[in-house]
Design an enzyme around this catalytic site. Sequence first.
Site, PDB file in Angstrom:
ATOM      1  CG  ASP A   1      19.773 -36.093  41.026  1.00  0.00           C
ATOM      2  OD1 ASP A   1      20.512 -36.654  40.186  1.00  0.00           O
ATOM      3  OD2 ASP A   1      18.832 -36.696  41.581  1.00  0.00           O
TER       4      ASP A   1
ATOM      5  CE1 TYR B   1      20.201 -22.663  29.358  1.00  0.00           C
ATOM      6  CE2 TYR B   1      20.901 -20.520  28.575  1.00  0.00           C
ATOM      7  CZ  TYR B   1      20.771 -21.435  29.591  1.00  0.00           C
ATOM      8  OH  TYR B   1      21.228 -21.113  30.846  1.00  0.00           O
TER       9      TYR B   1
ATOM     10  CG  ASP C   1      23.253 -21.355  33.327  1.00  0.00           C
ATOM     11  OD1 ASP C   1      24.175 -20.532  33.399  1.00  0.00           O
ATOM     12  OD2 ASP C   1      22.079 -21.109  33.689  1.00  0.00           O
TER      13      ASP C   1
ATOM     14  CE  LYS D   1      16.692 -36.590  37.409  1.00  0.00           C
ATOM     15  NZ  LYS D   1      17.123 -36.852  38.798  1.00  0.00           N
TER      16      LYS D   1
ATOM     17  CG  ASP E   1      26.151 -19.454  38.244  1.00  0.00           C
ATOM     18  OD1 ASP E   1      26.828 -19.310  37.210  1.00  0.00           O
ATOM     19  OD2 ASP E   1      25.349 -18.589  38.665  1.00  0.00           O
TER      20      ASP E   1
HETATM   21  C1  IPM Z   1      25.941 -17.789  31.585  1.00  0.00           C
HETATM   22  C2  IPM Z   1      24.758 -16.915  31.846  1.00  0.00           C
HETATM   23  C3  IPM Z   1      23.837 -16.929  30.629  1.00  0.00           C
HETATM   24  C4  IPM Z   1      23.415 -18.367  30.389  1.00  0.00           C
HETATM   25  C5  IPM Z   1      22.615 -16.018  30.738  1.00  0.00           C
HETATM   26  C6  IPM Z   1      23.004 -14.581  31.045  1.00  0.00           C
HETATM   27  C7  IPM Z   1      21.744 -16.078  29.523  1.00  0.00           C
HETATM   28  O1  IPM Z   1      24.088 -17.324  33.000  1.00  0.00           O
HETATM   29  O2  IPM Z   1      26.692 -17.508  30.633  1.00  0.00           O
HETATM   30  O3  IPM Z   1      26.146 -18.743  32.322  1.00  0.00           O
HETATM   31  O4  IPM Z   1      22.447 -18.836  31.004  1.00  0.00           O
HETATM   32  O5  IPM Z   1      24.045 -19.030  29.579  1.00  0.00           O
HETATM   33 MG    MG Z   2      25.078 -18.857  34.035  1.00  0.00          MG
END
Ligand code: IPM
Ligand code: MG
Length: 371
Positions: A234, A144, A258, A201, A262
Amino acid sequence: MTTTHHICLLPGDGIGPEITAEAVKVLGAIGERSGASFRFTEALLGGAAIDATGSALPEETLAAAHAADAVLLAAIGGPKWDTTSPDKPRPEQGLLGIRKALGLYANLRPVKIFDALKDASSLKPEYLEGVDMLIVRELTGGLYFGDRARQRSVPGAATGGGPGQRAYDTMDYREFEIERIARVAFEAARTRRGKVHSVDKANVLESSRLWREIVHRLHAAEFSDVELVDQLVDNSAMQLVRWPAQFDVMVTENMFGDILSDEASMLTGSLGMLASASLGDGTALYEPSHGSAPDIAGQGIANPLAMLLSVELMLRMSFGMAEAADALGAAIEGVLADGWRTRDIADASTLPQKMVGTTAMGDLIVERMRG
Ligand code: IPM
Ligand code: MG
């Protein structure tokens, strides 16, 4: 004497303003019962800020964040500002910019299963038994923030193929960045079940080999009472849906965190249930892990619970208001146990009369806290 906590609100885009309103409402109710009071400063971030000022992170926003005791951020982004042009501002620059500027290197994402929501998970209920994990995501390094570029025209001879554009991002980590995030994970594990999965990794990436080395060095020197397990990313992606209860604390670099957070959110039934705290050396920031959900913005149906769970984290971690945090957590649990659902966490067993929108969900939680 009443203590006043100063909160910088960043509603952002999409459903952001709707869920922020619920947070303010709930904080009002918490003020009534705890005797503490909250003062709010609202500022622009993301797409809303681009529209108003041309920048995703205006100076005033940063100043407001620095001046506050804590920052509560809802969500940023949307199709309106989507672009692949490297020269146009993007809402995400606001989010990444504020994380960097406030030095928020540790992002904590608790993945907690609510009993009432077991059926909303995409996994069968028996896989959720005992799931209670904390993802510790490194937030100000890695891909990032590494060196990046887009080269408009690379001659064919240099690429071995035809002429064309080239782009790269760099996964870059320093020893101190790895050590400080590993420390957060080990310390958290000591207050929990004493186990850390370090996800990398290392079979491919040099930055992961450094990661592994530093995590083990710190472990041996200061945290040998904590169990440490290395896991390749993975494999972690697979283990999260195979046997999620094996995890207590998972620590990993920015982008792996990240993606895995999710994935882990679906254990809880919805991305709309995952809160987060971003901590550094100064002002902390709290935000739901979900995005701005532009597809449902303005319809009053967004789930405010990840935002309210982020408020719970803020009360606990920034304001030392454990009792109020417990009360909020219990109210959320109670409302869910009573069968109330926003659309994203509804299932076949949800009674139509118990389907509620954003505001009604906030009201139910306030009522429950008032007892
Ligand atoms: C998160 C989001 C952000 C990230 C995006 C919106 C830049 O997905 O906070 O997880 O990737 O960190
Ligand atoms: Mg995210």
